[in-house]
Design an enzyme around this catalytic site. Structure first.
Site, PDB file in Angstrom:
ATOM      1  CG  ASP A 149      -8.169   7.818  -0.558  1.00 50.13           C
ATOM      2  OD1 ASP A 149      -7.086   7.920   0.047  1.00 50.13           O
ATOM      3  OD2 ASP A 149      -8.530   6.774  -1.130  1.00 50.13           O
TER       4      ASP A 149
ATOM      5  NE  ARG B 247      -9.279   3.427   5.906  1.00 47.80           N
ATOM      6  CZ  ARG B 247      -8.958   2.929   4.711  1.00 47.80           C
ATOM      7  NH1 ARG B 247      -7.712   2.521   4.491  1.00 47.80           N
ATOM      8  NH2 ARG B 247      -9.858   2.820   3.755  1.00 47.80           N
TER       9      ARG B 247
ATOM     10  CG  HIS C 150      -5.726   1.285  -4.193  1.00 51.66           C
ATOM     11  ND1 HIS C 150      -6.292   1.341  -2.942  1.00 51.66           N
ATOM     12  CD2 HIS C 150      -4.617   0.473  -4.054  1.00 51.66           C
ATOM     13  CE1 HIS C 150      -5.579   0.607  -2.092  1.00 51.66           C
ATOM     14  NE2 HIS C 150      -4.558   0.075  -2.741  1.00 51.66           N
TER      15      HIS C 150
ATOM     16  CB  SER D  88      -1.442  -1.355  -2.215  1.00 41.91           C
ATOM     17  OG  SER D  88      -2.377  -1.075  -1.202  1.00 41.91           O
TER      18      SER D  88
ATOM     19  CG  HIS E 120     -14.169   0.671   0.670  1.00 42.33           C
ATOM     20  ND1 HIS E 120     -13.984  -0.674   0.899  1.00 42.33           N
ATOM     21  CD2 HIS E 120     -12.963   1.263   0.828  1.00 42.33           C
ATOM     22  CE1 HIS E 120     -12.719  -0.872   1.203  1.00 42.33           C
ATOM     23  NE2 HIS E 120     -12.064   0.272   1.168  1.00 42.33           N
TER      24      HIS E 120
HETATM   25  N1  HAX Z   1     -19.011   7.787  -7.705  1.00 42.21           N
HETATM   26  C1  HAX Z   1     -19.684   7.400  -8.808  1.00 42.21           C
HETATM   27  N2  HAX Z   1     -19.967   6.121  -9.087  1.00 42.21           N
HETATM   28  C2  HAX Z   1     -19.577   5.195  -8.201  1.00 42.21           C
HETATM   29  C3  HAX Z   1     -18.905   5.524  -7.013  1.00 42.21           C
HETATM   30  C4  HAX Z   1     -18.606   6.895  -6.787  1.00 42.21           C
HETATM   31  N3  HAX Z   1     -17.938   7.287  -5.714  1.00 42.21           N
HETATM   32  N4  HAX Z   1     -18.662   4.386  -6.333  1.00 42.21           N
HETATM   33  C5  HAX Z   1     -19.161   3.369  -7.066  1.00 42.21           C
HETATM   34  N5  HAX Z   1     -19.694   3.856  -8.200  1.00 42.21           N
HETATM   35  C6  HAX Z   1     -20.296   3.102  -9.297  1.00 42.21           C
HETATM   36  C7  HAX Z   1     -19.265   2.163  -9.897  1.00 42.21           C
HETATM   37  O1  HAX Z   1     -18.417   2.860 -10.807  1.00 42.21           O
HETATM   38  C8  HAX Z   1     -20.159   1.119 -10.541  1.00 42.21           C
HETATM   39  O2  HAX Z   1     -20.677   1.687 -11.717  1.00 42.21           O
HETATM   40  P1  HAX Z   1     -20.961   0.756 -13.027  1.00 42.21           P
HETATM   41  O3  HAX Z   1     -21.941  -0.275 -12.569  1.00 42.21           O
HETATM   42  O4  HAX Z   1     -21.502   1.736 -14.012  1.00 42.21           O
HETATM   43  O5  HAX Z   1     -19.644   0.168 -13.428  1.00 42.21           O
HETATM   44  C9  HAX Z   1     -21.325   1.029  -9.537  1.00 42.21           C
HETATM   45  O6  HAX Z   1     -21.314   2.269  -8.810  1.00 42.21           O
HETATM   46  C10 HAX Z   1     -21.191  -0.126  -8.558  1.00 42.21           C
HETATM   47  O7  HAX Z   1     -19.939  -0.021  -7.934  1.00 42.21           O
HETATM   48  P2  HAX Z   1     -19.737  -0.582  -6.429  1.00 42.21           P
HETATM   49  O8  HAX Z   1     -19.973  -2.036  -6.473  1.00 42.21           O
HETATM   50  O9  HAX Z   1     -20.506   0.252  -5.481  1.00 42.21           O
HETATM   51  O10 HAX Z   1     -18.206  -0.217  -6.187  1.00 42.21           O
HETATM   52  P3  HAX Z   1     -16.914  -1.078  -6.574  1.00 42.21           P
HETATM   53  O11 HAX Z   1     -16.674  -2.073  -5.502  1.00 42.21           O
HETATM   54  O12 HAX Z   1     -16.998  -1.578  -7.978  1.00 42.21           O
HETATM   55  O13 HAX Z   1     -15.798   0.054  -6.551  1.00 42.21           O
HETATM   56  C11 HAX Z   1     -14.626   1.910  -5.669  1.00 42.21           C
HETATM   57  C12 HAX Z   1     -15.313   0.579  -5.342  1.00 42.21           C
HETATM   58  C13 HAX Z   1     -13.936   2.398  -4.420  1.00 42.21           C
HETATM   59  C14 HAX Z   1     -13.599   1.693  -6.763  1.00 42.21           C
HETATM   60  C15 HAX Z   1     -15.717   2.907  -6.122  1.00 42.21           C
HETATM   61  O14 HAX Z   1     -16.602   3.154  -5.062  1.00 42.21           O
HETATM   62  C16 HAX Z   1     -15.141   4.232  -6.615  1.00 42.21           C
HETATM   63  O15 HAX Z   1     -14.807   4.329  -7.805  1.00 42.21           O
HETATM   64  N6  HAX Z   1     -15.024   5.273  -5.746  1.00 42.21           N
HETATM   65  C17 HAX Z   1     -14.419   6.527  -6.108  1.00 42.21           C
HETATM   66  C18 HAX Z   1     -12.905   6.414  -6.126  1.00 42.21           C
HETATM   67  C19 HAX Z   1     -12.359   6.277  -4.727  1.00 42.21           C
HETATM   68  O16 HAX Z   1     -12.690   7.039  -3.827  1.00 42.21           O
HETATM   69  N7  HAX Z   1     -11.464   5.298  -4.532  1.00 42.21           N
HETATM   70  C20 HAX Z   1     -10.788   5.090  -3.240  1.00 42.21           C
HETATM   71  C21 HAX Z   1     -11.347   3.888  -2.505  1.00 42.21           C
HETATM   72  C22 HAX Z   1     -10.639   3.650  -1.177  1.00 42.21           C
HETATM   73  C23 HAX Z   1      -9.236   3.232  -1.421  1.00 42.21           C
HETATM   74  O17 HAX Z   1      -8.912   2.180  -1.928  1.00 42.21           O
HETATM   75  N8  HAX Z   1      -8.333   4.107  -1.097  1.00 42.21           N
HETATM   76  O18 HAX Z   1      -7.071   3.899  -1.401  1.00 42.21           O
END
Ligand code: HAX
Length: 438
Positions: free
Chosen positions: A372, A326, A271, A241, A317
């Site tokens: 979140d 937070r 996000h 964002s 994250h």
């Molecule tokens: N559950 C399952 N798998 C997860 C995970 C979770 N909570 N977090 C990361 N992973 C997976 C990724 O999908 C990725 O899998 P692949 O290699 O198969 O593609 C692997 O672990 C490596 O990911 P990473 O490097 O640890 O994480 P990223 O930086 O790529 O992604 C995210 C960060 C926040 C998007 C990710 O942790 C996620 O999807 N979390 C769940 C959704 C979530 O809570 N989002 C909110 C984040 C905070 C925010 O922005 N709030 O607004």
């Protein structure tokens, strides 16, 4: 010119000159290197953005102008006798770089209250949308409808000096922030409360007034809103964002266009929409394993989620590598006001078991909860049960940070953003050339 605007000009104009000289003197100093993996992993860790309002440390969490969340909870002005910071104060801090006094906050409140009347066509545009439209889609539509009021767009069309961009941006930002809680509350009441709207109460602060317009007039909920709208405001510049606001704004799109684009990014489940997804996920879990799940039950449900190839929402994250402060701030609030709430206790139980399971996958870089993971349970406690609305509340808060940054972008004269992209073929050739020269 209002007091805050004058103070901002006094800060920003000399700094803009200083930074220009700094860049000239240090133009060739290298800041780091990046790898093939960095490019394919969403540019994480590549420094390519400037954001004055906050800085994220992967272990410690966010600092706003040097202040951590626990410090802000202590040091930002509060209502008399209050316990939580006023988000208007955080806006001041992000703009000026110094803690405001309570009078500074009152000045912002009065300024925003005077700008808060939403044009009728914005409500008409919302009313034209099916009631089933997701609240985040409605929010983006409303911000776009508000864009007819942009003084930046009007002034640009008439022809303005570059030096004055920030001033019109500032005006748009204040008007937009003044009106955002009204349109958000309107979306809530039209979608979930039969269109029975509640007028603003100018005596209340920005957060309490939002709570009031949503229809939850409880002192404790006012406190939660002040905390909620403070902690969600900013998370440095690279999150979707914030980056979107900066990127779209770099084309000199006005603050309305920039924020609407940002809100479309916030509406993504990785996000901001994660706050909605967390509550949906917990409710699905409860449906499957009952209202009082044991730690073992929760562990199996998390495992099942992973086996099905889904994410566990609220965990992980892109930058953080520890529990999000937070999350901790919300947990502390819950310990004070609702220690026996059943759903809150489930959130805490998940926190006990999830990190180890996520860690054991060996691939998730951050097994800890993010902002979140906790917020929905707090809102539900006060009767705000409509999870699809939660990201709108996040958006109202996020606007404070990303729009404060947008004013800085214009004051510093930051140029259009245009990173270089390459093809796989280019990448292979570049890697081969590097290896040949090694
Ligand atoms: N559950 C399952 N798998 C997860 C995970 C979770 N909570 N977090 C990361 N992973 C997976 C990724 O999908 C990725 O899998 P692949 O290699 O198969 O593609 C692997 O672990 C490596 O990911 P990473 O490097 O640890 O994480 P990223 O930086 O790529 O992604 C995210 C960060 C926040 C998007 C990710 O942790 C996620 O999807 N979390 C769940 C959704 C979530 O809570 N989002 C909110 C984040 C905070 C925010 O922005 N709030 O607004």
């Amino acid at each position: 010119m209002g007091n805050l605007k004058e103070k901002f000009a006094e800060k920003a104009m000399p700094l803009a000159v200083e930074i220009r000289n700094f860049v000239k003197e240090n133009a060739n100093v290298a800041l780091g290197e990046f790898t093939v993996e960095d490019v394919y992993a969403g540019q994480k860790g590549i420094i390519g953005l400037l954001t004055e309002t906050s800085l994220l440390d992967s272990n410690e969490g966010i600092r706003f102008r040097g202040y951590s969340i626990p410090e802000l909870r202590q040091l930002l002005p509060k209502v008399p006798g209050g316990t939580e910071p006023l988000p208007e104060g955080l806006f001041y801090l992000m703009l000026i770089g110094e803690l405001p006094t309570y009078d500074d906050v009152l000045e912002i409140q009065a300024n925003w209250a005077a700008r808060s009347e939403v044009p009728a066509h914005v409500y008409a545009a919302l009313d034209a949308m099916p009631i089933t439209t997701h609240p985040m889609t409605q929010l983006t539509m409303a911000i776009m409808a508000l864009q007819t009021e942009s003084v930046f767009a009007k002034a640009y069309r008439e022809g303005i000096n570059k030096k004055d961009y920030w001033s019109y941006t500032y005006e748009d930002v204040c008007t937009l922030l003044a009106r955002l809680p009204l349109v958000a509350a309107y979306i809530y009441r039209r979608t979930y409360k039969n269109g029975e709207h509640i007028p603003a109460d100018a005596k209340l602060d920005w957060a309490a007034n939002f709570a009031h317009m949503l229809g939850i007039d409880q002192n404790e909920f006012y406190k939660l809103m002040r905390l909620y709208l403070t902690i969600h405001a900013d998370h440095e510049g690279g999150n979707v964002s914030a980056h979107t606001t900066h990127l779209v704004g770099s084309a000199l799109s006005d603050p309305y266009l920039s924020l609407a684009a940002a809100m479309n990014g916030l509406a993504g489940p990785l996000h901001g929409l994660a706050n909605q997804e967390v509550i949906r996920w917990i409710f699905e879990m409860i449906e499957e394993i009952g209202h009082d799940p044991s730690e073992e039950d929760i562990a199996s449900y998390i495992q099942k989620t992973l086996t099905e190839g889904k994410v566990v929402p609220g965990y992980g994250h892109a930058v953080l590598r520890q529990t999000d402060p937070r999350f901790t701030a919300q947990q502390e609030f819950a310990k004070t006001y609702m220690p026996d709430d059943k759903l809150v206790n489930i959130v805490w139980k998940i926190y006990k078991v999830a990190p180890q399971i996520l860690e054991n996958t060996g691939k998730i870089k951050n097994p800890w909860p993010n902002v979140d993971a906790h917020s929905g349970a707090l809102l539900l406690h006060y009767g705000l049960v409509e999870a699809d609305f939660y990201t709108v509340m996040f958006g109202v808060s996020r606007a404070l940070g990303v729009l404060a940054s947008l004013i800085w972008d214009r004051a510093l004269g930051l140029p259009i953003e245009r990173p270089k992209s390459v093809t796989y073929d280019w990448m292979k050739k570049a890697v081969a050339a590097k290896k040949a020269n090694a």
